[in-house]
Design an enzyme around this catalytic site. Sequence first.
Site, PDB file in Angstrom:
ATOM      1  CE  LYS A 209      30.442  60.299  22.010  1.00  0.00           C
ATOM      2  NZ  LYS A 209      30.147  60.111  23.423  1.00  0.00           N
ATOM      3  N   GLY A 273      26.629  57.598  23.777  1.00  0.00           N
ATOM      4  CA  GLY A 273      26.065  56.835  22.655  1.00  0.00           C
ATOM      5  C   GLY A 273      24.593  56.485  22.854  1.00  0.00           C
ATOM      6  CD  GLU A 360      26.437  50.397  26.318  1.00  0.00           C
ATOM      7  OE1 GLU A 360      26.767  49.406  25.648  1.00  0.00           O
ATOM      8  OE2 GLU A 360      26.276  51.525  25.816  1.00  0.00           O
ATOM      9  CG  HIS A 391      -0.817  34.573  23.262  1.00  0.00           C
ATOM     10  ND1 HIS A 391      -1.797  33.606  23.383  1.00  0.00           N
ATOM     11  CD2 HIS A 391      -1.459  35.770  23.270  1.00  0.00           C
ATOM     12  CE1 HIS A 391      -2.987  34.203  23.435  1.00  0.00           C
ATOM     13  NE2 HIS A 391      -2.801  35.507  23.377  1.00  0.00           N
ATOM     14  CE  LYS A 516      33.144  48.300  21.821  1.00  0.00           C
ATOM     15  NZ  LYS A 516      33.086  49.748  21.982  1.00  0.00           N
TER      16      LYS A 516
HETATM   17  O1  LIG Z   1      28.566  55.195  17.801  1.00  0.00           O
HETATM   18  P1  LIG Z   1      29.729  54.285  17.919  1.00  0.00           P
HETATM   19  O2  LIG Z   1      30.992  55.011  18.289  1.00  0.00           O
HETATM   20  O3  LIG Z   1      29.915  53.485  16.658  1.00  0.00           O
HETATM   21  O4  LIG Z   1      29.476  53.280  19.111  1.00  0.00           O
HETATM   22  C1  LIG Z   1      28.419  52.375  19.071  1.00  0.00           C
HETATM   23  C2  LIG Z   1      28.051  51.858  20.427  1.00  0.00           C
HETATM   24  O5  LIG Z   1      29.083  51.064  20.981  1.00  0.00           O
HETATM   25  C3  LIG Z   1      29.158  51.265  22.388  1.00  0.00           C
HETATM   26  O6  LIG Z   1      30.320  51.976  22.665  1.00  0.00           O
HETATM   27  C4  LIG Z   1      29.267  49.981  23.156  1.00  0.00           C
HETATM   28  O7  LIG Z   1      28.220  49.115  22.923  1.00  0.00           O
HETATM   29  C5  LIG Z   1      27.900  52.076  22.712  1.00  0.00           C
HETATM   30  O8  LIG Z   1      27.993  52.791  23.880  1.00  0.00           O
HETATM   31  C6  LIG Z   1      27.763  52.883  21.481  1.00  0.00           C
HETATM   32  O9  LIG Z   1      26.506  53.451  21.362  1.00  0.00           O
END
Ligand SMILES: O=P(O)(O)OC[C@H]1O[C@](O)(CO)[C@@H](O)[C@@H]1O
Length: 559
Positions: A209, A273, A360, A391, A516
């Site tokens: 995204k 996302g 999330e 199992h 991050k």
């Molecule tokens: O599509 P992007 O911008 O690479 O983000 C990937 C994923 O990372 C996040 O921001 C955090 O895990 C998600 O919400 C998102 O789907």
Amino acid sequence: MAIHETAAWAALKEHAASLQGAHLRDMMRDEDRCAALTAERDGILLDYSRQRVTNETMDMLFNLAEAADLAGKRAAMFTGEKINNTEGRAVMHAALRAPREATMNVDGKNVVPDVHSVLDKIEDFSARVRSGVFKGCTGKPLRNIVSIGIGGSYLGPEFVFEALKCEPAAQGASTGRTLRFLANVDPVDVSRAISGLNPEETLVVVVSKTFTTAETMLNARTMKDWLITSIKGKTAAEITSQHIVAVSTSDKLVQDFGVDAANIFGFWDWVGGRYSVCSAVSVLPIALHYGFDIARRFLDGAHDMDNHFLNEPPRQNIPVLMGLLGVWNSTFLGHGARALLPYSQALLRFAAHIQQVDMESNGKRVAQDGSVLPFDAGEIGFGEPGTNGQHSFYQLIHQGGVFPADFGGYCTSQCPVLLEGDPVPNHEEFMSNFFAQPDVLAYAKTAEELEKEGVPEWFRPHKVFTGNRPSLSLLFPKLDAFSCGQLLAIYEHRTAVQGFVWGLNSFDQWGVELGKKLATKVRTALSTARTSGGDVSEGFNPSTSTLMTYYLANGASKS
Ligand SMILES: O=P(O)(O)OC[C@H]1O[C@](O)(CO)[C@@H](O)[C@@H]1O
């Protein structure tokens, strides 16, 4: 008024205490109760009679929903209000699966035509790739797709891909084709993704995204490098334009990466996302692999469930019922985790996807207005397809702590088998477990019963089942693209219902940001230390410095 201050909340607290002595074994004797605790849609049957609820509980949960203005919040979502207040965004994933003639506005603009213009572009592109009109740069057909993405840009597409792999129509449409996913930044995942693939026949789809996610961008550079170094006699630009396409909201960053403007499939900031499964994020790889018609059926199934969620009264509304039961089990009965147990091997990635959608979204400590919630919101979701889970961890859910369980199953198999001389088809053997396990959880096996069966006294405690463990069962006619879309939307909306009732914002994810940032700081320190021999004691606590120093001393420079 905050939801925990309402009379509906107080009444449920009192009611939960009054039900403490009630046992599911007794509750299940009431036939009227059992009949009332079901809902049906298009042949999908939800049976929640094995929840620790009475009709009165359900009425009280509906009162709670009213106190939380569930209907108003749901309407606000579908009408494009910016309910994701911390990011100032609308939450309109339902528009991604709306039919062409629908109107769904964001900021006063109908977004459905934009959605369909991307879908049309995917339909055209996927048809050209599948027919061999759009070829690799050396003239070979593009039979292999590697979809790079992580989190919401990966888990949903993989869930859909796996769900349809053995569905007859989808299987037929994908003969001779390969679809793989590359998510983890671990170089081992790259190696697994490209193993055995001919780069000249491979199309890479970069799905992000933001087009800034560290893992995805490094994997995209790695795959680009693999293509450029393996395909001989062509320029980097020729290779990139025929072998890499992208799904993103950022045209500029995608073009800076070298992808042709014509090969960008967009989506919009009103799609979160983890709620982007119905955008080009999945539709492009699924259409490339299975054909566009299958992808469209999937969208139609999700849309069908959107209509159900929006219009059906609470007592017949599957996502509303499931969301309210989630609130009941976690907030009022104190069960903070739940098991997702699909009796379908095709749903092997279902739990992983729903884990992300739910955890999330609702893993939050504050309400939408920033006030600290005086209760634990969010639930831990975990699971495996039955019977594999039986199992593995079922021992714990039968005789350890209490984990409400969602059982899912199908009346018919994608690949039926009946062996000659065998009394039951293989699918029925499989589904026998789907019907048996909820009863094992609900009903008890007491020491007295064991005594009557002649079990020695010392042995009885080990064989006792306390029962009274809640579950619900969702039974579908079959697993195909349409019902896969329905299943997805049930769980997306279930999560929204819980967030709406708890009064939090289910659509942001600030909890992932700090990690991050810290990883970026670590990456810089490691790289400086490795290239210029510095140490990594500055700026980190003694434990992290020790670990990083050990890592550098034991092979980091070589790997
Ligand atoms: O599509 P992007 O911008 O690479 O983000 C990937 C994923 O990372 C996040 O921001 C955090 O895990 C998600 O919400 C998102 O789907």
